[in-house]
Motif scaffolding. Structure first.
Motif, PDB file in Angstrom:
ATOM      1  N   PRO A 103      44.405 149.915 -21.220  1.00 39.14           N
ATOM      2  CA  PRO A 103      44.548 149.741 -22.671  1.00 39.14           C
ATOM      3  C   PRO A 103      43.555 148.763 -23.273  1.00 39.14           C
ATOM      4  CG  PRO A 103      46.234 148.510 -21.516  1.00 39.14           C
ATOM      5  CD  PRO A 103      45.514 149.301 -20.478  1.00 39.14           C
ATOM      6  N   GLY A 104      42.884 147.975 -22.468  1.00 39.63           N
ATOM      7  CA  GLY A 104      41.909 147.023 -22.986  1.00 39.63           C
ATOM      8  C   GLY A 104      42.536 145.680 -23.334  1.00 39.63           C
ATOM      9  N   TYR A 105      42.824 144.884 -22.322  1.00 38.30           N
ATOM     10  CA  TYR A 105      43.405 143.560 -22.552  1.00 38.30           C
ATOM     11  C   TYR A 105      42.342 142.588 -23.049  1.00 38.30           C
ATOM     12  CZ  TYR A 105      47.660 145.026 -20.085  1.00 38.30           C
ATOM     13  OH  TYR A 105      48.817 145.657 -19.715  1.00 38.30           O
ATOM     14  N   ALA A 106      42.790 141.646 -23.891  1.00 43.38           N
ATOM     15  CA  ALA A 106      41.872 140.653 -24.455  1.00 43.38           C
ATOM     16  C   ALA A 106      41.684 139.457 -23.544  1.00 43.38           C
ATOM     17  CB  ALA A 106      42.381 140.186 -25.815  1.00 43.38           C
ATOM     18  N   GLY A 107      42.435 139.383 -22.495  1.00 49.48           N
ATOM     19  CA  GLY A 107      42.333 138.256 -21.567  1.00 49.48           C
ATOM     20  C   GLY A 107      42.803 138.668 -20.188  1.00 49.48           C
ATOM     21  N   SER A 108      43.102 137.683 -19.362  1.00 50.61           N
ATOM     22  CA  SER A 108      43.529 137.933 -17.993  1.00 50.61           C
ATOM     23  C   SER A 108      45.024 137.687 -17.855  1.00 50.61           C
ATOM     24  CB  SER A 108      42.776 137.012 -17.017  1.00 50.61           C
ATOM     25  OG  SER A 108      41.381 137.271 -17.056  1.00 50.61           O
ATOM     26  N   ALA A 109      45.630 138.504 -17.028  1.00 53.72           N
ATOM     27  CA  ALA A 109      47.038 138.291 -16.699  1.00 53.72           C
ATOM     28  C   ALA A 109      47.157 137.083 -15.783  1.00 53.72           C
ATOM     29  CB  ALA A 109      47.605 139.527 -16.013  1.00 53.72           C
ATOM     30  N   PHE A 153      47.876 143.737 -13.327  1.00 53.30           N
ATOM     31  CA  PHE A 153      48.043 145.051 -13.956  1.00 53.30           C
ATOM     32  C   PHE A 153      46.819 145.932 -13.749  1.00 53.30           C
ATOM     33  CE2 PHE A 153      50.439 142.005 -16.707  1.00 53.30           C
ATOM     34  CZ  PHE A 153      51.690 142.310 -16.176  1.00 53.30           C
ATOM     35  N   GLU A 154      46.236 145.840 -12.591  1.00 51.29           N
ATOM     36  CA  GLU A 154      45.102 146.683 -12.248  1.00 51.29           C
ATOM     37  C   GLU A 154      45.067 146.869 -10.741  1.00 51.29           C
ATOM     38  OE1 GLU A 154      41.184 144.202 -12.068  1.00 51.29           O
ATOM     39  OE2 GLU A 154      42.312 143.489 -13.815  1.00 51.29           O
ATOM     40  N   LEU A 155      44.327 147.865 -10.309  1.00 51.73           N
ATOM     41  CA  LEU A 155      44.159 148.098  -8.883  1.00 51.73           C
ATOM     42  C   LEU A 155      42.900 147.394  -8.411  1.00 51.73           C
ATOM     43  CD1 LEU A 155      46.352 150.208  -9.441  1.00 51.73           C
ATOM     44  CD2 LEU A 155      45.133 151.760  -7.906  1.00 51.73           C
ATOM     45  N   THR A 156      43.038 146.581  -7.400  1.00 58.55           N
ATOM     46  CA  THR A 156      41.903 145.887  -6.824  1.00 58.55           C
ATOM     47  C   THR A 156      41.176 146.813  -5.850  1.00 58.55           C
ATOM     48  OG1 THR A 156      43.173 145.003  -4.962  1.00 58.55           O
ATOM     49  CG2 THR A 156      43.155 143.717  -7.007  1.00 58.55           C
ATOM     50  N   ALA A 157      39.995 146.386  -5.411  1.00 57.84           N
ATOM     51  CA  ALA A 157      39.251 147.159  -4.419  1.00 57.84           C
ATOM     52  C   ALA A 157      40.056 147.289  -3.129  1.00 57.84           C
ATOM     53  CB  ALA A 157      37.911 146.490  -4.148  1.00 57.84           C
ATOM     54  N   GLN A 158      40.809 146.249  -2.777  1.00 56.28           N
ATOM     55  CA  GLN A 158      41.643 146.298  -1.581  1.00 56.28           C
ATOM     56  C   GLN A 158      42.757 147.328  -1.741  1.00 56.28           C
ATOM     57  OE1 GLN A 158      43.447 142.557  -0.577  1.00 56.28           O
ATOM     58  NE2 GLN A 158      44.344 143.320   1.322  1.00 56.28           N
ATOM     59  N   ARG A 200      47.477 139.914 -24.686  1.00 54.19           N
ATOM     60  CA  ARG A 200      47.484 140.862 -25.809  1.00 54.19           C
ATOM     61  C   ARG A 200      46.320 141.848 -25.660  1.00 54.19           C
ATOM     62  NH1 ARG A 200      43.476 139.730 -29.479  1.00 54.19           N
ATOM     63  NH2 ARG A 200      42.438 137.702 -29.244  1.00 54.19           N
ATOM     64  N   LEU A 201      46.359 142.896 -26.462  1.00 54.41           N
ATOM     65  CA  LEU A 201      45.293 143.890 -26.453  1.00 54.41           C
ATOM     66  C   LEU A 201      44.181 143.511 -27.407  1.00 54.41           C
ATOM     67  CD1 LEU A 201      47.353 147.216 -26.456  1.00 54.41           C
ATOM     68  CD2 LEU A 201      46.542 145.883 -24.495  1.00 54.41           C
ATOM     69  N   ARG A 202      42.987 143.983 -27.096  1.00 50.46           N
ATOM     70  CA  ARG A 202      41.859 143.746 -28.005  1.00 50.46           C
ATOM     71  C   ARG A 202      42.035 144.524 -29.297  1.00 50.46           C
ATOM     72  NH1 ARG A 202      38.785 144.110 -23.105  1.00 50.46           N
ATOM     73  NH2 ARG A 202      38.416 146.322 -23.544  1.00 50.46           N
ATOM     74  N   GLN A 203      42.582 145.730 -29.183  1.00 47.40           N
ATOM     75  CA  GLN A 203      42.806 146.577 -30.348  1.00 47.40           C
ATOM     76  C   GLN A 203      44.236 147.106 -30.327  1.00 47.40           C
ATOM     77  OE1 GLN A 203      39.854 149.664 -30.164  1.00 47.40           O
ATOM     78  NE2 GLN A 203      38.154 148.304 -30.719  1.00 47.40           N
ATOM     79  N   THR A 204      44.757 147.415 -31.486  1.00 44.18           N
ATOM     80  CA  THR A 204      46.115 147.939 -31.590  1.00 44.18           C
ATOM     81  C   THR A 204      46.206 149.289 -30.891  1.00 44.18           C
ATOM     82  OG1 THR A 204      46.413 146.814 -33.701  1.00 44.18           O
ATOM     83  CG2 THR A 204      47.962 148.588 -33.159  1.00 44.18           C
ATOM     84  N   ALA A 205      47.265 149.466 -30.086  1.00 39.14           N
ATOM     85  CA  ALA A 205      47.462 150.711 -29.349  1.00 39.14           C
ATOM     86  C   ALA A 205      48.596 151.507 -29.976  1.00 39.14           C
ATOM     87  CB  ALA A 205      47.762 150.394 -27.884  1.00 39.14           C
ATOM     88  N   GLU A 206      48.909 152.644 -29.357  1.00 38.49           N
ATOM     89  CA  GLU A 206      50.022 153.464 -29.821  1.00 38.49           C
ATOM     90  C   GLU A 206      51.315 152.663 -29.796  1.00 38.49           C
ATOM     91  OE1 GLU A 206      50.023 156.547 -30.958  1.00 38.49           O
ATOM     92  OE2 GLU A 206      47.875 156.874 -30.704  1.00 38.49           O
ATOM     93  N   THR A 207      52.171 152.887 -30.770  1.00 36.98           N
ATOM     94  CA  THR A 207      53.440 152.164 -30.847  1.00 36.98           C
ATOM     95  C   THR A 207      54.638 153.079 -30.621  1.00 36.98           C
ATOM     96  OG1 THR A 207      53.469 152.455 -33.247  1.00 36.98           O
ATOM     97  CG2 THR A 207      52.508 150.409 -32.378  1.00 36.98           C
TER      98      THR A 207
END
Length: 427
Positions: free
Chosen positions: A358-364, A370-375, A181-188
């Motif tokens: 968007p600022g996730y509250a935890g890890s996938a 859902f992110e780009l790694t350094a690799q 989930r997100l830390r804060q509510t995003a656009e709907t």
């Protein structure tokens, strides 16, 4: 000398998609790779014919299973109340089987009261068998959905409209993942304004990049022009890292042939899948021996709020991460124009500046999905990498193995020479 032969024999065994099977002294039986490279870490799981006794699937873990022609299988998930969960199912017809354009893979996710959370049906679109993928989703933001809260959910996988296909089973790869989930509510609401114009085609010289055999073996590409050689019936996988706020464009071109075999209506198929392996868009190319090309429709920038749109092309661009380009050359091309190989040119462009997530509250699960790694960023900046670094790993094994084998070989030869000299002196 027997020791030397053993050392040299051990040094020639290399990792890869293919495997050495039934090897006996003095023989090297090589088993060619199949139509799909499954995740090497996938766990075997048996689907149940009903919800009772259905095996559990854990998010972040990949599974292998098998779907009979006349069957439907159930799998069980235990979900929390806050995470979005997506389950992709890749179906792989076995070598030598036939399919019909109407053969379908259907995936449904249901709650404990059999109310559907989602369903999707995907077909082949031609008589050429190849891997296809459908997905199910439990989304906690869905308004009016009964699929909310902690509890037991069931994944139903079945074959539909199968009258003209071979009776053999399809192999399955199941990949359940979770989005926190997100830390804060995003656009709907989905963004309404974005650049839908096609960019100027890339005109640089094509660099050779061999496609991988599956989702977990996809070759990483950055922006550029790439070339591969495909055989009829072959499917290749590429992945393109796309950050938040960035747009992906892709064009596939099939080179001309010297033969004149008429027309293949669906010769080359290019499908785009997002980081959870959900189909976003696809394009098919007909072929009559002349150069042909197909381009994906312009897609919006990757944004969390895209999930609120009803179209697959916008809805699917809801994540940052690796987007998969899957290309299949139909068997019928070989029937009409020969075995090939046929030259594939792939033009990929990633435009736009990267934005904050968007600022996730935890890890996938799995992490960094859902992110780009350094690799990823390094591969993108360099233009691409060979099968997500597997080529480098293989060369490392070759180097280490070669050094180790060479050291042992020199030692053995040294001892052998010393013994020979002593024997000469004794004579």
């Amino acid at each position: 000398m027997a020791v030397v032969a053993a050392v040299l024999g051990a040094a020639t065994v290399l990792p890869g998609d293919a495997a050495f099977a039934g090897v006996t002294p003095g023989s090297y039986a090589f088993e060619a790779p199949g139509p799909y490279s499954f995740d090497e870490d996938a766990r075997s799981v048996d689907g149940a014919t009903g919800t009772t006794g259905a095996d559990r699937l854990d998010v972040g873990t990949t599974y292998r299973s098998s779907l009979p022609q006349d069957g439907k299988l159930y799998y069980r998930l235990e979900l929390d109340a806050t995470s979005n969960v997506y389950v992709s199912v890749t179906a792989v017809p076995r070598a030598g089987t036939t399919v019909a354009p109407t053969d379908n893979l259907r995936v449904t996710l249901r709650d404990a009261n059999s109310r559907p959370c989602s369903y999707e049906t995907v077909g082949f679109g031609s008589r050429s068998p190849h891997p296809i993928a459908a997905w199910g989703a439990r989304e906690t933001h869905a308004t009016g959905s009964s699929c909310q809260g902690t509890g037991t959910y069931y994944l139903l996988v079945e074959r539909a409209d199968r009258s003209d296909s071979s009776p053999g089973a399809w192999d399955l790869e199941l990949a359940p993942v979770s989005e926190p989930r997100l830390r804060q509510t995003a656009e709907t609401e989905a963004p309404e304004d974005w650049n839908s114009a096609s960019p100027t085609p890339l005109l640089s010289e094509a660099e050779h990049r061999e496609g991988g055999g599956g989702f977990t073996r996809a070759t990483t590409l950055g922006q550029g022009v790439w070339r591969d050689d495909l055989r009829p019936g072959q499917t290749v996988f590429y992945k393109v890292p796309v950050d938040w706020g960035q747009q992906l464009y892709a064009t596939a071109e099939l080179g001309s042939s010297s033969g004149d075999g008429g027309l293949v209506a669906v010769a080359l198929d290019m499908s785009l899948y997002n980081p959870v392996r959900a189909r976003v868009d696809d394009v098919s190319v007909s072929y009559n021996g002349s150069q042909k090309s197909g381009t994906l429709d312009p897609l919006p920038p990757a944004a969390y709020a895209n999930r609120y749109d009803h179209s697959d092309q916008v809805n699917g661009m809801r994540f940052a991460g690796s987007y998969y380009l899957v290309l299949h050359l139909a068997e019928q091309v070989g029937e009409r124009f020969g075995d090939g190989p046929f030259e594939l040119t792939l033009r990929t462009r990633v435009s736009g500046a990267a934005e904050a997530g968007p600022g996730y509250a935890g890890s996938a699960q799995p992490p960094n999905l859902f992110e780009l790694t350094a690799q990823d960023r390094e591969a993108t900046n360099e233009g691409g990498s060979d099968r997500s670094g597997s080529g480098d790993a293989t060369m490392a094994v070759v180097a280490v193995g070669g050094i180790g084998a060479g050291t042992v070989l020199l030692a053995v030869l040294g001892v052998w020479t010393l013994v020979a000299r002593r024997r000469v002196g004794a004579w």
